[in-house]
Design a protein around this motif. Structure first.
Motif, mmCIF file in Angstrom:
data_model
loop_
_atom_site.group_PDB
_atom_site.id
_atom_site.type_symbol
_atom_site.label_atom_id
_atom_site.label_comp_id
_atom_site.label_asym_id
_atom_site.label_seq_id
_atom_site.Cartn_x
_atom_site.Cartn_y
_atom_site.Cartn_z
ATOM 1 N N SER A 1 -1.699 -1.704 -9.613
ATOM 2 C CA SER A 1 -3.098 -1.367 -9.833
ATOM 3 C C SER A 1 -3.839 -2.602 -10.352
ATOM 4 O O SER A 1 -3.344 -3.310 -11.227
ATOM 5 N N GLU A 2 -5.009 -2.846 -9.814
ATOM 6 C CA GLU A 2 -5.769 -4.029 -10.229
ATOM 7 C C GLU A 2 -6.262 -3.931 -11.667
ATOM 8 O O GLU A 2 -6.636 -4.939 -12.254
ATOM 9 N N ASN A 3 -6.259 -2.732 -12.232
ATOM 10 C CA ASN A 3 -6.706 -2.544 -13.615
ATOM 11 C C ASN A 3 -5.588 -2.790 -14.622
ATOM 12 O O ASN A 3 -5.846 -2.830 -15.822
ATOM 13 N N ASP A 4 -4.358 -2.941 -14.159
ATOM 14 C CA ASP A 4 -3.212 -3.110 -15.045
ATOM 15 C C ASP A 4 -3.171 -4.539 -15.601
ATOM 16 O O ASP A 4 -3.491 -5.492 -14.873
ATOM 17 N N SER B 1 5.267 4.797 -13.830
ATOM 18 C CA SER B 1 4.704 3.732 -14.674
ATOM 19 C C SER B 1 5.328 2.365 -14.404
ATOM 20 O O SER B 1 4.737 1.340 -14.736
ATOM 21 N N SER C 1 2.991 0.381 -12.163
ATOM 22 C CA SER C 1 1.578 0.320 -12.554
ATOM 23 C C SER C 1 0.980 -1.066 -12.320
ATOM 24 O O SER C 1 -0.238 -1.201 -12.189
ATOM 25 N N SER D 1 2.563 6.272 -7.236
ATOM 26 C CA SER D 1 1.334 6.278 -8.026
ATOM 27 C C SER D 1 1.532 6.880 -9.422
ATOM 28 O O SER D 1 0.813 6.527 -10.352
ATOM 29 N N HIS E 1 -1.029 -7.002 -13.495
ATOM 30 C CA HIS E 1 -1.393 -7.284 -12.105
ATOM 31 C C HIS E 1 -1.601 -8.783 -11.847
ATOM 32 O O HIS E 1 -1.137 -9.289 -10.809
ATOM 33 N N ASP F 1 0.828 -1.213 0.000
ATOM 34 C CA ASP F 1 0.000 0.000 0.000
ATOM 35 C C ASP F 1 0.858 1.258 0.000
ATOM 36 O O ASP F 1 0.548 2.229 -0.698
ATOM 37 N N ARG G 1 2.285 1.718 -3.447
ATOM 38 C CA ARG G 1 1.215 2.162 -4.342
ATOM 39 C C ARG G 1 0.965 3.661 -4.177
ATOM 40 O O ARG G 1 0.767 4.376 -5.157
ATOM 41 N N GLN G 2 1.012 4.162 -2.930
ATOM 42 C CA GLN G 2 0.799 5.584 -2.681
ATOM 43 C C GLN G 2 1.984 6.427 -3.158
ATOM 44 O O GLN G 2 1.807 7.437 -3.829
#
Length: 122
Positions: free
Chosen positions: A69-72, A63, A66, A60, A75, A53, A56-57
């Motif tokens: 991120s769960e959208n990457d 790249s 990246s 952010s 991941h 975490d 990630r902060q």
């Protein structure tokens, strides 16, 4: 270049042998991202999800991170590698020993075999 073509390169095949076979449908990241991913997964395995975490902060806008991120698309590879490392199937990079040199192997002398001792005869 299609993802299937990337998977067929000899370098990727060699890395698959070291790391293990990724599950079907998982996109392999490029080498530079994979190195960062391996190190990060190793740190997260040792320090916990709170460390993830924090990264990630802090990163952010970077790249290279990246994959957190769960959208990457990378991941799923990251979560797979993290689970592998937690189960004890990590690499030297993930363990933080990427710069360690392997123990030197004792070399045998090269050249012809030593001749038999000289016997003088009269």
């Amino acid at each position: 270049m299609t993802p299937a073509a990337v998977l067929d390169t000899p370098a990727m095949a060699a890395l698959d042998n070291e790391v293990g076979k990724a599950p079907a449908g998982v996109v392999l990241p490029p080498k530079n991202i994979r190195d960062v991913l391996e190190r990060t997964a190793g740190y997260v395995a040792r320090n916990g999800r709170i460390f993830e975490d924090r990264i990630r902060q802090k990163e952010s806008h970077n790249s290279k991170f990246s994959f957190l991120s769960e959208n990457d698309p990378y991941h799923p590879y990251y979560t797979w590698r993290l689970s592998e490392i937690l189960e004890g199937r990590g690499t030297a990079i993930a363990a933080g020993r990427a710069d360690e040199v392997a123990a030197p192997i004792e070399e045998k002398p090269k050249g012809p075999a030593e001749p038999p001792p000289f016997h003088f005869s009269a």
